[in-house]
Design a protein around this motif. Sequence first.
Motif, mmCIF file in Angstrom:
data_model
loop_
_atom_site.group_PDB
_atom_site.id
_atom_site.type_symbol
_atom_site.label_atom_id
_atom_site.label_comp_id
_atom_site.label_asym_id
_atom_site.label_seq_id
_atom_site.Cartn_x
_atom_site.Cartn_y
_atom_site.Cartn_z
ATOM 1 N N ASP A 178 18.577 -12.605 36.443
ATOM 2 C CA ASP A 178 17.838 -13.665 35.748
ATOM 3 C C ASP A 178 16.471 -13.178 35.264
ATOM 4 O OD1 ASP A 178 17.644 -16.569 35.020
ATOM 5 O OD2 ASP A 178 15.862 -16.404 36.278
ATOM 6 N N HIS A 216 14.963 -12.853 31.499
ATOM 7 C CA HIS A 216 13.739 -13.525 31.023
ATOM 8 C C HIS A 216 12.776 -12.515 30.397
ATOM 9 C CE1 HIS A 216 14.507 -17.556 32.368
ATOM 10 N NE2 HIS A 216 14.670 -17.191 33.631
ATOM 11 N N HIS A 269 23.388 -20.782 37.130
ATOM 12 C CA HIS A 269 23.386 -21.356 35.774
ATOM 13 C C HIS A 269 23.827 -20.280 34.792
ATOM 14 C CE1 HIS A 269 19.710 -19.088 35.068
ATOM 15 N NE2 HIS A 269 19.180 -19.629 36.141
ATOM 16 N N HIS A 324 17.509 -20.350 29.779
ATOM 17 C CA HIS A 324 18.443 -21.357 30.268
ATOM 18 C C HIS A 324 17.644 -22.635 30.438
ATOM 19 C CE1 HIS A 324 16.690 -20.784 34.286
ATOM 20 N NE2 HIS A 324 16.651 -19.514 33.961
HETATM 21 ZN ZN LIG Z 1 15.592 -18.210 35.192
#
Ligand SMILES: [Zn+2]
Length: 364
Positions: free
Chosen positions: A246, A250, A293, A306
């Motif tokens: 994640d 980002h 997610h 997200h």
């Molecule tokens: Zn995130």
Amino acid sequence: MKEMKKASIITMILLGLTFMVNAQQKEESTSQKVILITLDGFRWQELFSGIDEELLNHEKYTSIQEELKKSFWRNNSKDRREVLMPFVWRTIAQIGQIHGNRDFGSQVNLTNKHWFSYPGYNEILSGNADDERIDSNSKTPNPNTTVLEIVNEDSRYKGKVAAFTSWDVFPFIINESRSGVPVNAGFELASGNDLTKNEQYLNKLQKVTPSPWSTVRLDVFTHHYALEYLKKEESNLVYISYGETDDFAHNGDYDAYIKSANTTDNFIKELWNFTENNSFYKGKTTFIITTDHGRGTSPLDTWRDHGSDIVGANEVWLMMFGYGVKPQGEITTTKKLYSNQIAATIANILGVNINNAGQPFDID
Ligand SMILES: [Zn+2]
């Protein structure tokens, strides 16, 4: 009178049998183990098709294109995904189930409406979205009870539940202070009087290894702390939350996002090989692996993000293998599963009750 006597004797025998079956089931369930693993925000698109051609060729997102191409680009998606996640596609595809390839109509979805981490982990761990109260990533103690807490409350499993997480918000998501479930999170070191040589060495390295992020450590530490714990403590339920995928996304760093997914595949292999070579875990351990997610795909830049404004961020995936899981390989039929079913599935395997959660998966 005679008939009544007969009836009551039969009832007593039946009751006795039920009691024996229950006792046997309870005893059997205490020998089961579950290892729950999450890869934060890892997309189903890469899991099922390997690296993305547009992102690979994008100068802003891939800094060393030749290297990434050589390591992970192949001409068809089956070869690409296998070179990215060899353990998943050579082993889990043989011995377990892989859900969420939407190209075949297999879907795994979030039920929460936020599509970011705390709501995602709350849904996975408690089995209930709770959109009203769980609406931020702030360090607020979770009012919901997670399956980790429920299992740890059961006298058969007390002290046999633990979590290892790269993100430092997990002590709040799992509500460590209320649940009593030990959570080694963020930049925490291994603690206690009986540290193994490896734990002492990991502590030494973690202290001097800068992380790119202030709230997330590198997954290599989370992984090895967890592995040391599994070796040292005979546990029934361990949760391992990897975070790099994640955060590299980002950052817009596709090279690192891909390399991290590939490394995590190898971590999972290492965990599986460990359990298969340890008499306490061998043949009794179920692995459940998922993500909190999805991320965007179109416009291309949305791969970094997200949240409820990103199309597709509610699309996730799920893998299961090990004890009790019927080998079905990659699911290629239309089937819908939800992340809120995971907690009840774990409870079911371990033989504990959970309320207010999605239905357990039919794993066998
Ligand atoms: Zn995130």
